[in-house]
Design a protein around this motif. Structure first.
Motif, PDB file in Angstrom:
ATOM      1  N   ILE A 123       0.887  -1.166   0.000  1.00  0.00           N
ATOM      2  CA  ILE A 123       0.000   0.000   0.000  1.00  0.00           C
ATOM      3  C   ILE A 123       0.919   1.207   0.000  1.00  0.00           C
ATOM      4  O   ILE A 123       1.801   1.332   0.858  1.00  0.00           O
ATOM      5  CB  ILE A 123      -0.923   0.015   1.230  1.00  0.00           C
ATOM      6  N   LEU A 124       0.743   2.086  -0.988  1.00  0.00           N
ATOM      7  CA  LEU A 124       1.596   3.251  -1.109  1.00  0.00           C
ATOM      8  C   LEU A 124       1.027   4.428  -0.336  1.00  0.00           C
ATOM      9  O   LEU A 124      -0.158   4.434   0.042  1.00  0.00           O
ATOM     10  CB  LEU A 124       1.782   3.614  -2.580  1.00  0.00           C
ATOM     11  N   ALA A 125       1.865   5.441  -0.115  1.00  0.00           N
ATOM     12  CA  ALA A 125       1.453   6.605   0.668  1.00  0.00           C
ATOM     13  C   ALA A 125       0.311   7.367   0.012  1.00  0.00           C
ATOM     14  O   ALA A 125      -0.437   8.072   0.692  1.00  0.00           O
ATOM     15  CB  ALA A 125       2.653   7.526   0.890  1.00  0.00           C
ATOM     16  N   ASP A 126       0.146   7.243  -1.313  1.00  0.00           N
ATOM     17  CA  ASP A 126      -0.957   7.925  -1.985  1.00  0.00           C
ATOM     18  C   ASP A 126      -2.233   7.087  -1.994  1.00  0.00           C
ATOM     19  O   ASP A 126      -3.230   7.468  -2.602  1.00  0.00           O
ATOM     20  CB  ASP A 126      -0.571   8.309  -3.420  1.00  0.00           C
ATOM     21  N   GLY A 127      -2.211   5.925  -1.324  1.00  0.00           N
ATOM     22  CA  GLY A 127      -3.382   5.070  -1.234  1.00  0.00           C
ATOM     23  C   GLY A 127      -3.442   3.971  -2.264  1.00  0.00           C
ATOM     24  O   GLY A 127      -4.301   3.084  -2.178  1.00  0.00           O
ATOM     25  N   SER A 128      -2.555   3.981  -3.258  1.00  0.00           N
ATOM     26  CA  SER A 128      -2.556   2.942  -4.284  1.00  0.00           C
ATOM     27  C   SER A 128      -2.227   1.584  -3.666  1.00  0.00           C
ATOM     28  O   SER A 128      -1.389   1.476  -2.768  1.00  0.00           O
ATOM     29  CB  SER A 128      -1.556   3.254  -5.388  1.00  0.00           C
ATOM     30  N   LEU A 129      -2.876   0.555  -4.172  1.00  0.00           N
ATOM     31  CA  LEU A 129      -2.646  -0.816  -3.726  1.00  0.00           C
ATOM     32  C   LEU A 129      -2.060  -1.581  -4.902  1.00  0.00           C
ATOM     33  O   LEU A 129      -2.680  -1.683  -5.960  1.00  0.00           O
ATOM     34  CB  LEU A 129      -3.959  -1.441  -3.276  1.00  0.00           C
ATOM     35  N   VAL A 130      -0.837  -2.078  -4.737  1.00  0.00           N
ATOM     36  CA  VAL A 130      -0.122  -2.754  -5.825  1.00  0.00           C
ATOM     37  C   VAL A 130       0.186  -4.181  -5.401  1.00  0.00           C
ATOM     38  O   VAL A 130       0.857  -4.407  -4.392  1.00  0.00           O
ATOM     39  CB  VAL A 130       1.194  -2.025  -6.178  1.00  0.00           C
ATOM     40  N   TYR A 131      -0.318  -5.137  -6.181  1.00  0.00           N
ATOM     41  CA  TYR A 131       0.019  -6.543  -5.967  1.00  0.00           C
ATOM     42  C   TYR A 131       1.112  -6.941  -6.958  1.00  0.00           C
ATOM     43  O   TYR A 131       1.222  -6.359  -8.042  1.00  0.00           O
ATOM     44  CB  TYR A 131      -1.204  -7.431  -6.204  1.00  0.00           C
ATOM     45  N   PHE A 132       1.910  -7.933  -6.599  1.00  0.00           N
ATOM     46  CA  PHE A 132       2.910  -8.429  -7.529  1.00  0.00           C
ATOM     47  C   PHE A 132       3.203  -9.892  -7.230  1.00  0.00           C
ATOM     48  O   PHE A 132       3.033 -10.363  -6.102  1.00  0.00           O
ATOM     49  CB  PHE A 132       4.204  -7.604  -7.478  1.00  0.00           C
ATOM     50  N   ARG A 133       3.620 -10.600  -8.260  1.00  0.00           N
ATOM     51  CA  ARG A 133       3.928 -12.024  -8.107  1.00  0.00           C
ATOM     52  C   ARG A 133       5.280 -12.187  -7.405  1.00  0.00           C
ATOM     53  O   ARG A 133       6.150 -11.317  -7.524  1.00  0.00           O
ATOM     54  CB  ARG A 133       3.971 -12.707  -9.475  1.00  0.00           C
ATOM     55  N   PRO A 134       5.465 -13.265  -6.668  1.00  0.00           N
ATOM     56  CA  PRO A 134       6.758 -13.500  -6.026  1.00  0.00           C
ATOM     57  C   PRO A 134       7.878 -13.509  -7.058  1.00  0.00           C
ATOM     58  O   PRO A 134       7.750 -14.081  -8.138  1.00  0.00           O
ATOM     59  CB  PRO A 134       6.579 -14.875  -5.375  1.00  0.00           C
ATOM     60  N   ALA A 149      -6.232  -0.130  -7.477  1.00  0.00           N
ATOM     61  CA  ALA A 149      -5.660  -1.443  -7.165  1.00  0.00           C
ATOM     62  C   ALA A 149      -5.184  -2.042  -8.473  1.00  0.00           C
ATOM     63  O   ALA A 149      -5.924  -2.044  -9.465  1.00  0.00           O
ATOM     64  CB  ALA A 149      -6.694  -2.350  -6.505  1.00  0.00           C
ATOM     65  N   MET A 150      -3.966  -2.529  -8.483  1.00  0.00           N
ATOM     66  CA  MET A 150      -3.396  -3.028  -9.727  1.00  0.00           C
ATOM     67  C   MET A 150      -2.461  -4.202  -9.483  1.00  0.00           C
ATOM     68  O   MET A 150      -1.950  -4.391  -8.370  1.00  0.00           O
ATOM     69  CB  MET A 150      -2.636  -1.908 -10.444  1.00  0.00           C
ATOM     70  N   GLU A 151      -2.271  -4.996 -10.528  1.00  0.00           N
ATOM     71  CA  GLU A 151      -1.284  -6.066 -10.546  1.00  0.00           C
ATOM     72  C   GLU A 151      -0.082  -5.554 -11.322  1.00  0.00           C
ATOM     73  O   GLU A 151      -0.201  -5.180 -12.490  1.00  0.00           O
ATOM     74  CB  GLU A 151      -1.853  -7.312 -11.226  1.00  0.00           C
ATOM     75  N   ALA A 152       1.072  -5.522 -10.681  1.00  0.00           N
ATOM     76  CA  ALA A 152       2.262  -4.962 -11.318  1.00  0.00           C
ATOM     77  C   ALA A 152       2.809  -5.912 -12.377  1.00  0.00           C
ATOM     78  O   ALA A 152       2.942  -7.111 -12.139  1.00  0.00           O
ATOM     79  CB  ALA A 152       3.324  -4.660 -10.280  1.00  0.00           C
ATOM     80  N   ILE A 153       3.132  -5.354 -13.543  1.00  0.00           N
ATOM     81  CA  ILE A 153       3.859  -6.084 -14.575  1.00  0.00           C
ATOM     82  C   ILE A 153       5.349  -5.847 -14.399  1.00  0.00           C
ATOM     83  O   ILE A 153       6.164  -6.745 -14.557  1.00  0.00           O
ATOM     84  CB  ILE A 153       3.411  -5.636 -15.977  1.00  0.00           C
ATOM     85  N   VAL A 154       5.704  -4.606 -14.058  1.00  0.00           N
ATOM     86  CA  VAL A 154       7.090  -4.267 -13.728  1.00  0.00           C
ATOM     87  C   VAL A 154       7.068  -3.390 -12.491  1.00  0.00           C
ATOM     88  O   VAL A 154       6.088  -2.692 -12.218  1.00  0.00           O
ATOM     89  CB  VAL A 154       7.808  -3.539 -14.888  1.00  0.00           C
TER      90      VAL A 154
END
Length: 225
Positions: free
Chosen positions: A152-163, A190-195
């Motif tokens: 969870i980033l300071a701007d409220g964004s929620l970023v998921y990522f694969r191990p 809310a997003m799934e990170a590609i990079v």
């Protein structure tokens, strides 16, 4: 209130007020944890579906799709709640029931009865779009084996990522940038990170090779004598 939820609420009361006598022929009580706090925000999947909440003291509560259908109505942001569930290795709580300590409204992970029809995809699913975000880390999220799998980033964004996508330890205050796919709704992005990288310039450079991979080399022309 369902029988399942009534038993969970009773467990919570006993956990606070002291142990009750246990009959010799009664099975041992299921392990449970109780946490009180104020709902600060809800967490969502990249599709915009609720899958957890964060309390004002920073603790994270996660729950399944059945509870997601009712928990937001039972416990709006700013309300004081009691969470009954099981604490995971990273301190987050997997909720079995949520009780609004102001209104008395409840939500649990048990369906009210057998479904008449097979469950259909959630109507609240949002189409995925490409997003990029960058901000200091506010909180690191973990998977069941303790591996970091989101922030969870300071701007409220929620970023998921694969191990394996993010190498090296993550900590609050650290700069973090990501480009991926997700959705933005009333609970934020809310997003799934590609990079992922430490800044957007590095993330964009990495994304250029992911989204626009170089063309394979052309085969050499046949040799003619």
């Amino acid at each position: 209130m369902t029988r399942h939820l009534a038993a969970l609420v009773l467990t919570a009361v006993l956990a606070i007020g002291g142990a009750a006598p246990v009959r010799a022929d009664a099975p041992p009580p299921a392990p449970s944890d109780v946490a009180d706090g104020v709902v600060q925000r809800y967490l969502t999947t990249p599709y915009g579906e609720l899958n957890g909440l964060r309390l004002a003291d920073g603790r994270v509560v996660v729950f399944g799709p059945l509870m997601a259908r009712s928990v937001a109505a039972a416990a709006p942001v700013g309300e004081r709640i009691r969470v009954i569930g099981n604490k995971m290795a990273d301190g987050a709580i997997r909720a079995a029931a949520v009780v609004n300590l102001v209104s008395g409204s409840t939500a649990d992970d048990q369906p009210p009865g057998p479904p008449a029809l097979p469950p259909s995809p959630s109507p609240g699913r949002k189409p995925l779009e490409r997003y990029e975000t960058a901000a200091p880390i506010d909180l690191v999220l973990h998977g069941p084996r303790g591996e970091a799998n989101g922030v969870i980033l300071a701007d409220g964004s929620l970023v998921y990522f694969r191990p394996g996508l993010v190498r090296g330890p993550l900590r609050p205050g650290q700069s973090f940038a990501a480009i991926g796919i997700g959705s933005r709704g009333p609970h934020g992005l809310a997003m799934e990170a590609i990079v992922a990288a430490s800044d957007l310039a590095a993330a964009r450079a990495a994304a250029a090779t992911v989204f626009n991979p170089p063309s394979p080399p052309e085969a050499p022309a046949p040799h003619v004598d």
